[in-house]
Design a protein around this motif. Sequence first.
Motif, PDB file in Angstrom:
ATOM      1  N   THR A 197       2.395   1.705  -3.291  1.00  0.00           N
ATOM      2  CA  THR A 197       1.351   2.207  -4.359  1.00  0.00           C
ATOM      3  C   THR A 197       1.084   3.450  -4.083  1.00  0.00           C
ATOM      4  N   LEU A 198       0.948   3.939  -3.202  1.00  0.00           N
ATOM      5  CA  LEU A 198       0.578   5.434  -2.687  1.00  0.00           C
ATOM      6  C   LEU A 198       1.682   6.358  -3.351  1.00  0.00           C
TER       7      LEU A 198
ATOM      8  N   LEU B 265      -7.936   8.384   0.320  1.00  0.00           N
ATOM      9  CA  LEU B 265      -7.273   7.130  -0.297  1.00  0.00           C
ATOM     10  C   LEU B 265      -6.231   7.193   0.902  1.00  0.00           C
TER      11      LEU B 265
ATOM     12  N   ILE C  63       0.737  -1.250  -0.134  1.00  0.00           N
ATOM     13  CA  ILE C  63       0.129  -0.064   0.141  1.00  0.00           C
ATOM     14  C   ILE C  63       0.920   1.244  -0.140  1.00  0.00           C
ATOM     15  N   GLN C  64       1.773   1.308   0.819  1.00  0.00           N
ATOM     16  CA  GLN C  64       2.826   2.410   0.974  1.00  0.00           C
ATOM     17  C   GLN C  64       3.426   2.628  -0.439  1.00  0.00           C
TER      18      GLN C  64
ATOM     19  N   LEU D  75      -7.595   6.353   4.426  1.00  0.00           N
ATOM     20  CA  LEU D  75      -8.255   4.810   4.462  1.00  0.00           C
ATOM     21  C   LEU D  75      -7.632   3.640   4.353  1.00  0.00           C
ATOM     22  N   LEU D  76      -6.090   3.974   3.636  1.00  0.00           N
ATOM     23  CA  LEU D  76      -5.366   2.781   3.545  1.00  0.00           C
ATOM     24  C   LEU D  76      -4.256   2.744   4.447  1.00  0.00           C
ATOM     25  N   VAL D  77      -3.763   4.022   4.726  1.00  0.00           N
ATOM     26  CA  VAL D  77      -2.744   3.929   5.857  1.00  0.00           C
ATOM     27  C   VAL D  77      -3.225   3.855   7.125  1.00  0.00           C
ATOM     28  N   GLU D  78      -2.419   2.818   7.843  1.00  0.00           N
ATOM     29  CA  GLU D  78      -2.898   2.743   9.165  1.00  0.00           C
ATOM     30  C   GLU D  78      -2.195   3.711  10.153  1.00  0.00           C
TER      31      GLU D  78
END
Length: 228
Positions: free
Chosen positions: A126-127, A222, A123-124, A225-228
């Motif tokens: 991709t962002l 985004l 995720i990291q 929602l995706l990064v904790e």
Amino acid sequence: MTLALIYAIVLAIVHFFSEKINIENKIWHARAVSFVAGVVVTYAFLSLLPETYEAYEKLNRLIFIFIVAGFTTVHVTEKYLYKHLEKGKNLAHSLKEVHSGAFFIYYLLIGAILVDLSLRGNIQMTLFYLPILFYGAVGVVSLDKIHHKIIQSSPIRFALSVSTIIGVLIADLLLRTGLLFDALFAAVIGAFIYVALIDFVPRERRGDPIFFVMGVVFYTLLITLLVE
């Protein structure tokens, strides 16, 4: 690393065919650039800068010096090129190696950073990747900005395009440098912020502020929602 390599290959394809990726409608091109600008600025402040905290534990305040150094280097280089480009085409031609060399090194480091971020989670990575892909696709940081005699040479164009792939493949070697890589990462963050704020955000009458805000809101949600 597999996903990082796939991302690098896609980015290479985008760069190689960048001159064919063109939104002919001026209104929609302005909207696309504004939207991506919002995405890039949001990512720079909400994701990239927080990434420096981990390096801060190792380098303390020095990490911010490297960020400033990256920002300053891009600014000074750009000003130097612009001042000399105004003096004639011959000098512009002589400076093409500088521009293409900077392009190669920048995206080489991007490849290594993709691998580094993939170790923390896809995720990291991709962002980080999406804004780079976007601003390469819309032609802000792409081969279209290189001297035309460079991009007309297929071998050189290919070599520049695959710089990110090379960065991914030699990432293990670069990551072993430890503090040196952290410093380079910080410098790239500084360069990224410069591109986001100075080169990318449409100025004066150019661009569409509504689409810029849409880009900011979209990537803020985004990341939230995706990064904790």
